[in-house]
Scaffold this motif. Sequence first.
Motif, PDB file in Angstrom:
ATOM      1  N   ARG A  53       0.898  -1.088   0.223  1.00 55.55           N
ATOM      2  CA  ARG A  53      -0.007   0.079   0.063  1.00 55.55           C
ATOM      3  C   ARG A  53       0.971   1.387  -0.076  1.00 55.55           C
ATOM      4  N   ALA A  54       1.776   1.081   0.535  1.00 57.57           N
ATOM      5  CA  ALA A  54       2.853   2.381   0.839  1.00 57.57           C
ATOM      6  C   ALA A  54       3.600   2.650  -0.427  1.00 57.57           C
ATOM      7  N   SER A  55       3.946   1.702  -1.252  1.00 57.08           N
ATOM      8  CA  SER A  55       4.491   1.763  -2.366  1.00 57.08           C
ATOM      9  C   SER A  55       3.524   2.357  -3.581  1.00 57.08           C
ATOM     10  N   GLY A  56       2.358   2.240  -3.175  1.00 59.87           N
ATOM     11  CA  GLY A  56       1.287   2.782  -4.390  1.00 59.87           C
ATOM     12  C   GLY A  56       1.230   1.858  -5.647  1.00 59.87           C
ATOM     13  N   LEU A  57       1.777   0.653  -5.617  1.00 58.08           N
ATOM     14  CA  LEU A  57       1.789  -0.318  -6.705  1.00 58.08           C
ATOM     15  C   LEU A  57       0.735  -1.269  -6.252  1.00 58.08           C
ATOM     16  N   THR A  58       0.151  -1.945  -7.590  1.00 52.03           N
ATOM     17  CA  THR A  58      -0.652  -2.937  -7.614  1.00 52.03           C
ATOM     18  C   THR A  58       0.015  -4.215  -7.194  1.00 52.03           C
ATOM     19  N   PHE A  62       3.893  -4.591  -8.113  1.00 53.41           N
ATOM     20  CA  PHE A  62       4.979  -4.769  -6.697  1.00 53.41           C
ATOM     21  C   PHE A  62       5.492  -6.156  -7.063  1.00 53.41           C
ATOM     22  N   ALA A  63       4.966  -7.280  -7.494  1.00 57.76           N
ATOM     23  CA  ALA A  63       5.623  -8.454  -8.076  1.00 57.76           C
ATOM     24  C   ALA A  63       6.806  -8.098  -9.030  1.00 57.76           C
ATOM     25  N   GLU A  64       6.382  -7.457 -10.066  1.00 55.14           N
ATOM     26  CA  GLU A  64       7.213  -7.134 -11.244  1.00 55.14           C
ATOM     27  C   GLU A  64       8.475  -6.288 -10.631  1.00 55.14           C
ATOM     28  N   ALA A  65       8.207  -5.445  -9.663  1.00 55.55           N
ATOM     29  CA  ALA A  65       9.346  -4.603  -9.093  1.00 55.55           C
ATOM     30  C   ALA A  65      10.394  -5.562  -8.400  1.00 55.55           C
ATOM     31  N   LEU A  66      10.045  -6.557  -8.022  1.00 54.41           N
ATOM     32  CA  LEU A  66      10.811  -7.654  -7.424  1.00 54.41           C
ATOM     33  C   LEU A  66      11.360  -8.524  -8.237  1.00 54.41           C
ATOM     34  N   HIS A  88      16.315 -10.494  -0.979  1.00 55.42           N
ATOM     35  CA  HIS A  88      17.235  -9.142  -1.057  1.00 55.42           C
ATOM     36  C   HIS A  88      16.346  -8.072  -1.762  1.00 55.42           C
ATOM     37  N   GLU A  89      15.729  -8.427  -2.879  1.00 52.51           N
ATOM     38  CA  GLU A  89      14.841  -7.422  -3.672  1.00 52.51           C
ATOM     39  C   GLU A  89      13.966  -6.825  -2.874  1.00 52.51           C
TER      40      GLU A  89
END
Length: 114
Positions: A53-58, A62-66, A88-89
């Motif tokens: 929620r704090a990241s503002g991502l779906t 969120f998974a893609e960013a990781l 780590h990610e």
Amino acid sequence: MERASPHPESPTRRSAPRLPRPGGGPAIAGRDLPCGSGRLPPDFPQRLDSLKRASGLTWDRFAEALGMETKQVLRWRKGAEPRGGPYHELIVLAGRVSGGLAILLGEDFPGGGN
């Protein structure tokens, strides 16, 4: 005719001695983890939701960013603990979100307030 050994002697590899860390427990980015066992807090799934929620991502983003599939993040949401590269990610991503390390690891994590 002399045959060469298939495994020529190689020098013995020795690692450098490890110096004890202050506190001796697990650490991230040189900072001791607040939980002595090195395991994530028991409320990790809720903390993961808060970080998302704090990241503002779906969840998909969120998974893609990781760098992983959404189904793996779903496993974490159901109680599985991240390990290795994905862990780590997750820490790197948390460090990029304002207050993310505190959300993920607890308010008492040094520097967790970002």
